[in-house]
Write an enzyme that holds these catalytic residues in place. Structure first.
Site, mmCIF file in Angstrom:
data_model
loop_
_atom_site.group_PDB
_atom_site.id
_atom_site.type_symbol
_atom_site.label_atom_id
_atom_site.label_comp_id
_atom_site.label_asym_id
_atom_site.label_seq_id
_atom_site.Cartn_x
_atom_site.Cartn_y
_atom_site.Cartn_z
ATOM 1 N N ALA A 141 8.508 2.675 -6.461
ATOM 2 C CA ALA A 141 8.354 1.971 -7.738
ATOM 3 C C ALA A 141 9.154 0.677 -7.685
ATOM 4 O O ALA A 141 10.249 0.651 -7.124
ATOM 5 C CB ALA A 141 8.874 2.835 -8.879
ATOM 6 N N PHE A 142 8.644 -0.397 -8.289
ATOM 7 C CA PHE A 142 9.433 -1.630 -8.269
ATOM 8 C C PHE A 142 10.675 -1.477 -9.124
ATOM 9 O O PHE A 142 11.655 -2.205 -8.976
ATOM 10 C CB PHE A 142 8.590 -2.845 -8.705
ATOM 11 C CG PHE A 142 8.392 -3.002 -10.170
ATOM 12 C CD1 PHE A 142 9.389 -3.575 -10.958
ATOM 13 C CD2 PHE A 142 7.224 -2.597 -10.783
ATOM 14 C CE1 PHE A 142 9.212 -3.729 -12.320
ATOM 15 C CE2 PHE A 142 7.039 -2.752 -12.136
ATOM 16 C CZ PHE A 142 8.039 -3.311 -12.903
ATOM 17 N N LYS A 143 10.678 -0.491 -10.007
ATOM 18 C CA LYS A 143 11.845 -0.253 -10.859
ATOM 19 C C LYS A 143 13.026 0.316 -10.067
ATOM 20 O O LYS A 143 14.140 0.378 -10.575
ATOM 21 C CB LYS A 143 11.476 0.678 -12.008
ATOM 22 C CG LYS A 143 10.453 0.059 -12.968
ATOM 23 C CD LYS A 143 10.131 0.982 -14.124
ATOM 24 C CE LYS A 143 9.181 0.349 -15.117
ATOM 25 N NZ LYS A 143 7.783 0.281 -14.611
ATOM 26 N N ASP A 144 12.791 0.704 -8.816
ATOM 27 C CA ASP A 144 13.874 1.223 -7.976
ATOM 28 C C ASP A 144 15.013 0.226 -7.829
ATOM 29 O O ASP A 144 16.184 0.614 -7.834
ATOM 30 C CB ASP A 144 13.347 1.553 -6.569
ATOM 31 C CG ASP A 144 12.543 2.848 -6.525
ATOM 32 O OD1 ASP A 144 12.789 3.727 -7.375
ATOM 33 O OD2 ASP A 144 11.685 2.976 -5.644
ATOM 34 N N ALA A 204 17.151 0.003 -10.994
ATOM 35 C CA ALA A 204 17.850 1.266 -11.246
ATOM 36 C C ALA A 204 19.045 1.425 -10.311
ATOM 37 O O ALA A 204 20.149 1.768 -10.744
ATOM 38 C CB ALA A 204 16.877 2.432 -11.088
#
Ligand SMILES: *Cc1c(COP(=O)(O)O)cnc(C)c1O
Length: 434
Positions: free
Chosen positions: A105-108, A111
């Site tokens: 996920a690009f949200k990695d 985060a």
């Protein structure tokens, strides 16, 4: 660096406070008081630098005043332990694949960066007090946050998710980790999970008992690091001699990702213009047309990570350009696609180029096909690995998308979760015992 609230009614905060609190007292979003331009030499040499080197330069400009530079370098290098390639899909259209992180996920990136920065500030306080992160998820955010915080000492994460309402792959990504991650399976819907988290933050007795914080996507430490992606994309395009008239197209939901790209632009990143690609949730698109921002309840679509009816980072974009519709429309254009359009795009792109788009990336690709002008080169973000939406992609394209090893590995772990009712009294009782 000091941070002010977009609502203009809260005290100025330092980075430490902005990261721990997430949201300002007046419910506004934190904005840095200044955006530092990067020097010409940086852009002259960027094509010869690695993703990590580029990101460290960008991170220093944002966080260098508030974080020891050696520690910052360590945080950046630890966060970006994977590649972020740009590939040609067809003439003048390139894909920036943002899905090579630990949970695909690009949200990695946001985060992990936030987890490490929070850890840095906790250590600096030196109280040895454990911090507890509460996060409600409908799927994707929970896995990125849980994996980003996994093994980061001094922090415990509670992921609340609605029972039976997240996909099996997603559920495995946060229920099989163990260590400092606890999954809480709530007998309710996503809104119930969110209500439990909100109630916990407001409960005085609970906050006395344990230190609570959120890992919300509006947190400056989660959204700003996404700017790294765009500097890297520019570098890789420049190395190919294709960076002169770049159009960056970002499939958008809460507008955090594109907002980070716009911050990059303010730092001097030479992108000619931006396109925000939406699914049927067209609030921003309508704003561009009319100058009126009118939030609506979200509509469910194939690109469900973009099903947002009141994009929280609109406030940041609005503030960044002095609330000027003219400035915003001169730099950013929009596009909106129905589920039917998305299916059609996925099929056409696959037939023509063999590139497998996921439903989110499909909005970005089509916006470039429809909006690119003569002499421009377009890069769209592919925000999700197609295997994450395997059933849909297989069905639409009539293929069998391969599941990457990293995703398959999560499926082998043993599910562990704490069953919970949607009654706050039960959740509080549970937390008071921790
Ligand atoms: C979160 C997400 C988006 C939307 O990103 P925003 O920063 O909220 O605009 C798009 N695609 C995927 C796959 C996502 O997970």
């Amino acid at each position: 660096m000091k941070y002010y609230s977009t609502n203009g009614n809260a005290p100025i905060a330092d980075l430490h406070k902005a990261v721990v609190k997430g949201l300002a007292e007046d419910r506004g979003l934190y904005m840095p008081e200044r955006i530092q331009k990067l020097p010409k030499e940086f852009f002259d040499n960027i094509q010869d630098m690695t993703f990590q080197e580029i990101a460290y330069n960008v991170a220093s400009a944002f966080f260098g005043e508030d974080v020891d530079l050696d520690a910052l370098k360590d945080i950046v290098y630890d966060t970006l332990s994977f590649d972020c390639p740009v590939e040609k899909v067809k003439e003048n259209i390139y894909t920036l694949e943002l899905f090579h992180g630990p949970t695909l996920a690009f949200k990695d990136v946001g985060a992990r960066f936030m987890a490490r920065l929070l850890q840095y500030f906790i250590k600096q306080e030196g109280k040895g007090e454990q911090v507890n992160v509460l996060v409600a998820t409908s799927g994707d955010t929970g896995s990125a946050v849980a994996n980003g915080f996994l093994g980061v000492d001094g922090i415990h994460v509670y992921v609340l998710y609605p029972k039976g309402k997240v996909s099996p792959i997603q559920e495995c990504q946060f229920t099989t980790l163990g260590k400092n991650i606890t999954a809480i399976e709530v007998d309710g819907v996503f809104d119930d999970c969110q209500a439990l988290v909100k109630n916990a933050f407001m409960d005085a007795e609970l906050n006395q008992h344990m230190k609570l914080t959120s890992a919300n996507s509006i947190n400056v430490a989660r959204f700003l690091p996404q700017a790294f992606y765009y500097f890297n994309a520019y570098a890789r395009m420049k190395a190919q001699g294709k960076a002169d008239n770049l159009v960056m197209c970002v499939p958008s939901g809460n507008f955090g990702n594109i907002c980070a790209a716009l911050f990059g632009h303010e730092m001097g990143l030479p992108i000619k213009r931006f396109i925000a690609a939406n699914n049927a949730n067209d609030i921003f698109y309508k704003y561009l047309q009319t100058g009126k921002y009118e939030p609506k309840p979200s509509k469910q679509t194939l690109a469900n990570a973009m099903d947002v009816g009141d994009p929280s980072n609109f406030a940041r974009i609005y503030d960044l350009y002095g609330k000027s519709h003219e400035k915003i429309t001169s730099l950013i254009s929009g596009a909106t696609y129905s589920d039917e359009d998305i299916c059609e795009t996925m099929k056409q792109c696959y037939e023509e180029t063999k590139y497998v788009l996921d439903p989110h990336g499909a909005c970005g690709y089509q916006a470039l096909v429809d909006g690119l002008k003569d002499g421009e080169v377009g890069v769209f973000c592919e925000t999700a690995h197609p295997a994450k939406f395997k059933e849909k992609v297989d069905d639409i394209l009539g293929i069998d998308v391969e599941i990457p090893d990293r995703l398959a590995a999560f499926m082998k772990g043993e599910k562990q979760s704490v069953p919970m009712t949607k009654d706050f009294a039960d959740f509080k009782k549970y937390l008071m015992k921790q």
